[in-house]
Design a protein around this motif. Structure first.
Motif, PDB file in Angstrom:
ATOM      1  N   GLU A 208      32.501  27.097  45.524  1.00 64.26           N
ATOM      2  CA  GLU A 208      34.324  27.421  44.476  1.00 64.26           C
ATOM      3  C   GLU A 208      35.284  27.765  44.572  1.00 64.26           C
ATOM      4  O   GLU A 208      34.734  28.833  45.567  1.00 64.26           O
ATOM      5  CB  GLU A 208      32.740  27.949  43.219  1.00 64.26           C
ATOM      6  CG  GLU A 208      34.195  28.225  41.997  1.00 64.26           C
ATOM      7  CD  GLU A 208      33.950  29.194  40.871  1.00 64.26           C
ATOM      8  OE1 GLU A 208      34.422  28.447  39.796  1.00 64.26           O
ATOM      9  OE2 GLU A 208      32.054  29.363  40.756  1.00 64.26           O
TER      10      GLU A 208
ATOM     11  N   ASN B 162      23.851  24.709  34.302  1.00 65.05           N
ATOM     12  CA  ASN B 162      24.645  23.414  33.521  1.00 65.05           C
ATOM     13  C   ASN B 162      25.079  22.947  33.359  1.00 65.05           C
ATOM     14  O   ASN B 162      25.771  21.758  33.468  1.00 65.05           O
ATOM     15  CB  ASN B 162      24.871  24.997  32.518  1.00 65.05           C
ATOM     16  CG  ASN B 162      24.144  25.357  31.604  1.00 65.05           C
ATOM     17  OD1 ASN B 162      22.438  24.989  31.684  1.00 65.05           O
ATOM     18  ND2 ASN B 162      24.316  26.633  31.653  1.00 65.05           N
TER      19      ASN B 162
ATOM     20  N   ARG C  79      37.263  25.108  36.403  1.00 64.56           N
ATOM     21  CA  ARG C  79      36.401  25.596  37.899  1.00 64.56           C
ATOM     22  C   ARG C  79      36.413  24.928  38.423  1.00 64.56           C
ATOM     23  O   ARG C  79      36.400  23.498  37.980  1.00 64.56           O
ATOM     24  CB  ARG C  79      35.533  26.288  37.449  1.00 64.56           C
ATOM     25  CG  ARG C  79      35.362  26.995  36.429  1.00 64.56           C
ATOM     26  CD  ARG C  79      33.540  28.139  36.216  1.00 64.56           C
ATOM     27  NE  ARG C  79      32.806  28.362  37.463  1.00 64.56           N
ATOM     28  CZ  ARG C  79      31.231  28.523  37.665  1.00 64.56           C
ATOM     29  NH1 ARG C  79      30.747  27.593  36.420  1.00 64.56           N
ATOM     30  NH2 ARG C  79      31.029  28.688  38.655  1.00 64.56           N
TER      31      ARG C  79
ATOM     32  N   ASP D 283      33.296  28.928  25.571  1.00 63.35           N
ATOM     33  CA  ASP D 283      32.825  28.260  26.788  1.00 63.35           C
ATOM     34  C   ASP D 283      31.950  27.183  27.190  1.00 63.35           C
ATOM     35  O   ASP D 283      31.063  26.859  28.009  1.00 63.35           O
ATOM     36  CB  ASP D 283      31.316  30.009  27.122  1.00 63.35           C
ATOM     37  CG  ASP D 283      32.508  30.661  28.623  1.00 63.35           C
ATOM     38  OD1 ASP D 283      33.607  29.752  29.373  1.00 63.35           O
ATOM     39  OD2 ASP D 283      31.288  31.084  29.291  1.00 63.35           O
TER      40      ASP D 283
ATOM     41  N   SER E  72      24.936  26.525  45.354  1.00 55.57           N
ATOM     42  CA  SER E  72      24.519  27.513  44.248  1.00 55.57           C
ATOM     43  C   SER E  72      25.738  27.324  42.609  1.00 55.57           C
ATOM     44  O   SER E  72      26.197  28.082  42.274  1.00 55.57           O
ATOM     45  CB  SER E  72      25.541  28.643  44.851  1.00 55.57           C
ATOM     46  OG  SER E  72      26.214  29.129  44.502  1.00 55.57           O
ATOM     47  N   ILE E  73      26.115  25.685  42.413  1.00 49.49           N
ATOM     48  CA  ILE E  73      26.673  25.785  40.932  1.00 49.49           C
ATOM     49  C   ILE E  73      25.461  25.614  39.605  1.00 49.49           C
ATOM     50  O   ILE E  73      24.699  25.674  39.983  1.00 49.49           O
ATOM     51  CB  ILE E  73      26.913  24.105  41.188  1.00 49.49           C
ATOM     52  CG1 ILE E  73      28.125  23.520  42.149  1.00 49.49           C
ATOM     53  CG2 ILE E  73      27.076  23.777  40.019  1.00 49.49           C
ATOM     54  CD1 ILE E  73      28.678  22.239  42.450  1.00 49.49           C
ATOM     55  N   ASP E  74      26.602  26.721  39.274  1.00 50.69           N
ATOM     56  CA  ASP E  74      26.137  26.714  37.889  1.00 50.69           C
ATOM     57  C   ASP E  74      24.707  25.733  37.629  1.00 50.69           C
ATOM     58  O   ASP E  74      25.655  24.303  37.505  1.00 50.69           O
ATOM     59  CB  ASP E  74      26.728  26.748  37.025  1.00 50.69           C
ATOM     60  CG  ASP E  74      26.295  27.515  35.544  1.00 50.69           C
ATOM     61  OD1 ASP E  74      25.930  26.638  34.814  1.00 50.69           O
ATOM     62  OD2 ASP E  74      26.319  28.964  35.251  1.00 50.69           O
TER      63      ASP E  74
END
Length: 135
Positions: free
Chosen positions: A4, A106, A17, A35, A102-104
């Motif tokens: 990121e 969701n 993002r 969000d 390590s991307i979220d």
């Protein structure tokens, strides 16, 4: 592996993002007040023949090539998105799953789900994120 980046936030009502590595750039747009993910743009093969898959919740899918604006004997112009043909869904999804780092969860799940949908693949996003290959 996608990492990121810190990006400026200059669009009212939208938070974004940005993740990138040597092959992908992934931009994700959120509704600031809820969000909720509003859409994303997954640019792939960014160093060779850049193309992008964009999904927007209110407009659907777009698949484009990036025209860098380079012309012989002319000043370079701004890059433009132009219509592009076949989407290599199988290779993009496999490479994205490997690069997601390590991307979220969701975000990763949504991107995989939308690649499956747009690329007419079969498979469960959760299983693919755990290592099962799409068909």
């Amino acid at each position: 592996m996608l990492k990121e980046l810190s990006v400026s936030q200059n669009e009212e009502g939208v938070f974004r993002r940005w993740f990138q590595d040597d092959y992908f750039h992934l931009i994700v747009w959120y509704e600031t007040d809820t969000d909720t993910i509003r859409g994303f743009q997954l640019c792939y093969d960014v160093s060779m023949a850049e193309r992008s898959l964009t999904w927007l919740s209110e407009r659907g899918f777009f698949h484009n090539a990036v025209d860098e604006g380079s012309r012989p004997m002319r000043h370079p112009s701004s890059p433009l998105l132009v219509e592009d043909g076949a989407f290599p869904a199988q290779s993009v999804i496999e490479r994205f799953i490997e690069a997601r780092g390590s991307i979220d969860g969701n975000i990763a799940r949504l991107v995989v789900e939308k690649i499956i949908e747009f690329g007419s693949l079969e498979g469960d996003p959760e299983e693919m994120l755990r290592g099962r290959k799409p068909t």
